[in-house]
Design a protein around this motif. Sequence first.
Motif, PDB file in Angstrom:
ATOM      1  N   GLY A  45       4.063   1.078  12.823  1.00  0.00           N
ATOM      2  CA  GLY A  45       4.726   2.477  13.202  1.00  0.00           C
ATOM      3  C   GLY A  45       4.440   2.859  14.869  1.00  0.00           C
ATOM      4  N   ARG A  46       3.752   4.164  14.946  1.00  0.00           N
ATOM      5  CA  ARG A  46       3.646   4.600  16.410  1.00  0.00           C
ATOM      6  C   ARG A  46       2.398   4.274  17.000  1.00  0.00           C
ATOM      7  NH1 ARG A  46       5.807  10.596  16.227  1.00  0.00           N
ATOM      8  NH2 ARG A  46       5.596  10.061  18.353  1.00  0.00           N
ATOM      9  N   ILE A  47       1.707   3.125  16.514  1.00  0.00           N
ATOM     10  CA  ILE A  47       0.453   2.676  17.122  1.00  0.00           C
ATOM     11  C   ILE A  47       0.888   2.099  18.456  1.00  0.00           C
ATOM     12  CG2 ILE A  47      -1.295   0.937  17.165  1.00  0.00           C
ATOM     13  CD1 ILE A  47      -1.222   1.150  14.075  1.00  0.00           C
ATOM     14  N   PRO A  48       1.609   1.431  18.869  1.00  0.00           N
ATOM     15  CA  PRO A  48       1.832   1.130  20.271  1.00  0.00           C
ATOM     16  C   PRO A  48       2.134   2.165  20.967  1.00  0.00           C
ATOM     17  CG  PRO A  48       3.223  -0.608  18.618  1.00  0.00           C
ATOM     18  CD  PRO A  48       2.848   0.783  17.922  1.00  0.00           C
ATOM     19  N   GLU A  49       2.783   3.144  20.465  1.00  0.00           N
ATOM     20  CA  GLU A  49       3.008   4.241  21.325  1.00  0.00           C
ATOM     21  C   GLU A  49       2.012   5.470  21.714  1.00  0.00           C
ATOM     22  OE1 GLU A  49       5.557   8.335  20.332  1.00  0.00           O
ATOM     23  OE2 GLU A  49       6.095   6.439  19.019  1.00  0.00           O
ATOM     24  N   LEU A  50       0.979   5.391  20.806  1.00  0.00           N
ATOM     25  CA  LEU A  50       0.012   6.364  20.993  1.00  0.00           C
ATOM     26  C   LEU A  50      -1.104   5.826  21.273  1.00  0.00           C
ATOM     27  CD1 LEU A  50       0.652   8.557  17.651  1.00  0.00           C
ATOM     28  CD2 LEU A  50       1.194   8.982  19.969  1.00  0.00           C
ATOM     29  N   THR A  51      -1.451   4.410  21.214  1.00  0.00           N
ATOM     30  CA  THR A  51      -2.563   4.020  21.521  1.00  0.00           C
ATOM     31  C   THR A  51      -2.643   2.360  22.691  1.00  0.00           C
ATOM     32  OG1 THR A  51      -2.658   2.217  19.916  1.00  0.00           O
ATOM     33  CG2 THR A  51      -3.488   4.257  19.095  1.00  0.00           C
ATOM     34  N   THR A  52      -3.678   2.025  23.155  1.00  0.00           N
ATOM     35  CA  THR A  52      -3.274   1.244  24.247  1.00  0.00           C
ATOM     36  C   THR A  52      -2.889   0.058  23.935  1.00  0.00           C
ATOM     37  OG1 THR A  52      -4.778   0.164  25.880  1.00  0.00           O
ATOM     38  CG2 THR A  52      -5.750   0.305  23.802  1.00  0.00           C
ATOM     39  N   SER A  53      -2.363  -0.908  24.686  1.00  0.00           N
ATOM     40  CA  SER A  53      -1.709  -1.953  24.201  1.00  0.00           C
ATOM     41  C   SER A  53      -2.832  -3.085  23.849  1.00  0.00           C
ATOM     42  CB  SER A  53      -0.622  -2.580  25.289  1.00  0.00           C
ATOM     43  OG  SER A  53      -1.559  -2.853  26.298  1.00  0.00           O
ATOM     44  N   VAL A  54      -2.257  -3.997  22.645  1.00  0.00           N
ATOM     45  CA  VAL A  54      -3.547  -5.160  22.614  1.00  0.00           C
ATOM     46  C   VAL A  54      -2.685  -6.374  22.506  1.00  0.00           C
ATOM     47  CG1 VAL A  54      -4.648  -3.322  21.181  1.00  0.00           C
ATOM     48  CG2 VAL A  54      -3.004  -4.582  20.116  1.00  0.00           C
ATOM     49  N   PHE A  55      -3.475  -7.474  22.351  1.00  0.00           N
ATOM     50  CA  PHE A  55      -2.929  -8.591  22.239  1.00  0.00           C
ATOM     51  C   PHE A  55      -1.658  -8.975  21.212  1.00  0.00           C
ATOM     52  CE2 PHE A  55      -2.773 -13.152  21.067  1.00  0.00           C
ATOM     53  CZ  PHE A  55      -2.411 -13.704  22.060  1.00  0.00           C
ATOM     54  N   ALA A  56      -2.351  -8.535  20.000  1.00  0.00           N
ATOM     55  CA  ALA A  56      -1.560  -8.502  18.836  1.00  0.00           C
ATOM     56  C   ALA A  56      -2.090  -7.814  17.744  1.00  0.00           C
ATOM     57  CB  ALA A  56      -1.612 -10.393  18.395  1.00  0.00           C
ATOM     58  N   TYR A  57      -1.359  -7.461  16.760  1.00  0.00           N
ATOM     59  CA  TYR A  57      -1.644  -6.576  15.493  1.00  0.00           C
ATOM     60  C   TYR A  57      -1.669  -7.607  14.199  1.00  0.00           C
ATOM     61  CZ  TYR A  57      -0.255  -2.777  18.733  1.00  0.00           C
ATOM     62  OH  TYR A  57      -0.266  -1.908  19.425  1.00  0.00           O
ATOM     63  N   ALA A  58      -2.415  -7.218  13.447  1.00  0.00           N
ATOM     64  CA  ALA A  58      -2.578  -7.944  11.999  1.00  0.00           C
ATOM     65  C   ALA A  58      -2.762  -6.770  10.962  1.00  0.00           C
ATOM     66  CB  ALA A  58      -3.655  -8.625  11.914  1.00  0.00           C
ATOM     67  N   GLY A  59      -2.280  -7.041   9.830  1.00  0.00           N
ATOM     68  CA  GLY A  59      -2.233  -6.054   8.725  1.00  0.00           C
ATOM     69  C   GLY A  59      -3.090  -6.472   7.576  1.00  0.00           C
ATOM     70  N   VAL A  60      -4.037  -5.487   7.142  1.00  0.00           N
ATOM     71  CA  VAL A  60      -4.701  -5.761   6.029  1.00  0.00           C
ATOM     72  C   VAL A  60      -4.072  -5.122   4.771  1.00  0.00           C
ATOM     73  CG1 VAL A  60      -7.125  -5.345   4.784  1.00  0.00           C
ATOM     74  CG2 VAL A  60      -6.800  -5.680   7.215  1.00  0.00           C
ATOM     75  N   ARG A  61      -3.666  -5.945   3.812  1.00  0.00           N
ATOM     76  CA  ARG A  61      -2.995  -5.440   2.764  1.00  0.00           C
ATOM     77  C   ARG A  61      -3.958  -4.773   1.636  1.00  0.00           C
ATOM     78  NH1 ARG A  61       1.135 -10.245   2.848  1.00  0.00           N
ATOM     79  NH2 ARG A  61       2.808  -9.047   3.794  1.00  0.00           N
ATOM     80  N   GLN A  62      -3.475  -3.875   0.851  1.00  0.00           N
ATOM     81  CA  GLN A  62      -4.241  -3.166  -0.161  1.00  0.00           C
ATOM     82  C   GLN A  62      -5.338  -2.522   0.135  1.00  0.00           C
ATOM     83  OE1 GLN A  62      -4.420  -5.178  -4.099  1.00  0.00           O
ATOM     84  NE2 GLN A  62      -3.767  -7.031  -3.061  1.00  0.00           N
ATOM     85  N   ALA A  63      -5.563  -1.884   1.669  1.00  0.00           N
ATOM     86  CA  ALA A  63      -6.682  -1.210   2.299  1.00  0.00           C
ATOM     87  C   ALA A  63      -6.256   0.171   1.631  1.00  0.00           C
ATOM     88  CB  ALA A  63      -6.381  -1.288   3.764  1.00  0.00           C
ATOM     89  N   ALA A  64      -7.321   0.948   1.586  1.00  0.00           N
ATOM     90  CA  ALA A  64      -7.104   2.290   1.051  1.00  0.00           C
ATOM     91  C   ALA A  64      -8.230   3.235   1.801  1.00  0.00           C
ATOM     92  CB  ALA A  64      -7.334   2.343  -0.326  1.00  0.00           C
ATOM     93  N   ARG A  65      -8.148   4.541   1.548  1.00  0.00           N
ATOM     94  CA  ARG A  65      -9.101   5.367   1.937  1.00  0.00           C
ATOM     95  C   ARG A  65      -9.333   6.210   0.804  1.00  0.00           C
ATOM     96  NH1 ARG A  65      -9.504  10.556   3.996  1.00  0.00           N
ATOM     97  NH2 ARG A  65      -7.465  10.867   4.166  1.00  0.00           N
ATOM     98  N   VAL A  66     -10.746   6.473   0.327  1.00  0.00           N
ATOM     99  CA  VAL A  66     -11.213   7.109  -0.583  1.00  0.00           C
ATOM    100  C   VAL A  66     -11.830   8.585  -0.022  1.00  0.00           C
ATOM    101  CG1 VAL A  66     -12.760   7.727  -2.734  1.00  0.00           C
ATOM    102  CG2 VAL A  66     -11.874   5.578  -1.832  1.00  0.00           C
ATOM    103  N   ASP A  67     -11.486   9.719  -0.175  1.00  0.00           N
ATOM    104  CA  ASP A  67     -11.933  10.756   0.367  1.00  0.00           C
ATOM    105  C   ASP A  67     -13.306  11.274  -0.303  1.00  0.00           C
ATOM    106  OD1 ASP A  67     -12.395  13.328   1.707  1.00  0.00           O
ATOM    107  OD2 ASP A  67     -10.556  14.094   1.596  1.00  0.00           O
ATOM    108  N   VAL A  68     -14.284  10.634   0.047  1.00  0.00           N
ATOM    109  CA  VAL A  68     -15.863  10.722  -0.502  1.00  0.00           C
ATOM    110  C   VAL A  68     -16.157  11.984  -0.206  1.00  0.00           C
ATOM    111  CG1 VAL A  68     -17.919   9.724  -0.591  1.00  0.00           C
ATOM    112  CG2 VAL A  68     -16.065   8.136  -0.120  1.00  0.00           C
ATOM    113  N   PRO A  69     -16.221  12.677   0.918  1.00  0.00           N
ATOM    114  CA  PRO A  69     -16.764  14.007   0.928  1.00  0.00           C
ATOM    115  C   PRO A  69     -16.270  15.114   0.017  1.00  0.00           C
ATOM    116  CG  PRO A  69     -16.277  13.004   3.177  1.00  0.00           C
ATOM    117  CD  PRO A  69     -15.655  12.177   2.263  1.00  0.00           C
TER     118      PRO A  69
END
Length: 349
Positions: free
Chosen positions: A120-144
């Motif tokens: 997505g927009r990660i390269p545009e909004l954040t610093t450049s990095v060597f490479a990207y990798a993706g974790v599938r089935q990641a999620a976030r629970v709004d615990v608070p």
Amino acid sequence: MNFLIIGQGLAGTLTGYRLEQSGHTVHYVDAPRQTASSEVAAGIVNPITGRRFVKSWRMDELLPVARSLYHALEEELGIKLWYEQPLIRSLHHRGDLNDWQARSADPGYPEYMDDAPDVGRIPELTTSVFAYAGVRQAARVDVPALVSAFRKKLAMEGRFFAEVVDYEEIMGLLKVAGRTLKGPYDHLIFCEGWRARFNPWFGDLPHGGNKGEILIVKTQAPILEQMFKHRVFLVPLADDTYWIGATSENQFTDDSPTPANRNFLADRLAEVLTGTPYEIVGHRAAIRPTVRDRRMFIGTHPDIPQLAILNGLGTKGASLAPLGSLWLTEHLLEGKPIPEEVDIRRFNR
Ligand SMILES: Cc1cc2nc3c(=O)[nH]c(=O)nc-3n(C[C@H](O)[C@H](O)[C@H](O)COP(=O)(O)OP(=O)(O)OC[C@H]3O[C@@H](n4cnc5c(N)ncnc54)[C@H](O)[C@@H]3O)c2cc1C
């Protein structure tokens, strides 16, 4: 049966909810003005962790149980709790990339590892990095949000007591056959997070604690769709804010935020979020309830089986607590054995 849950963070909430769903009556007590780990957590569910890219313990089992329980709670409370959000992590050099690619070919890993993720927009909004990798089935629970909405509901139903539990008095609330004690509850379930070290029945377990601090950051620019890990976690929240974290300290004197860690996080953030202006609007700290062998504490007291515990969720409460609460409640209600790895009897007390 009647249950009293001591500590209504994530562990207490999920355990109590499961008991209620099985037709039991549950009351909850939690201390006012005490910071809970559950109030500060990002709630990231991350199937692939660490520098060696290892699948988190029992992830194949944890994920479906977590999805189904959080979805049920979304229905119950009328709020969104489970966000399927891709997690992108930076790879720092060729060696990292080789390790990632080798691991992602291992059996059982392709469903969690993506060698060519949509960033997505990660390269545009954040610093450049060597490479990207993706974790599938990641999620976030709004615990608070979960803990707070559940507490509101309990308070409306008259099932929540805002009190610090006095351990000497609390035994008087338990019905114990053959003893002089007579109270309204069949079981007391302790879910006090890191403060369980002060519990007279379970305090001798090897309770650890790990202090974590985080920032909340507001931005006017479009927010990322993915969670991004590069030096810190950038976790997009619902209201144009990011959760930024976290620090990790095994030695601490209190659970207050410190200027040093604020600066530490702010510096890291400035190195990462380079493509967009932002403002730090929050800074919080809490203690994670950790255990030496990094496994939960589940079980009942050897002499007083009406006393039970669910604790030791560590850095992974959002993924562990749904299954941990299932194991505890099935043990209490149906006598099912608790898996040895998490049973408190492993410490041979
Ligand atoms: C900075 C930070 C980031 C984190 N990020 C993540 C993440 O991304 N993903 C993830 O899965 N996990 C994360 N965690 C870990 C997660 O917060 C914990 O695993 C989980 O919330 C622990 O829940 P708990 O219910 O066991 O403890 P807590 O949330 O601490 O709840 C314990 C409750 O017991 C109450 N209590 C204690 N003693 C008493 C007493 N005597 N009388 C009455 N009440 C009492 C306390 O007031 C508290 O409300 C993070 C933690 C921190 C600190």
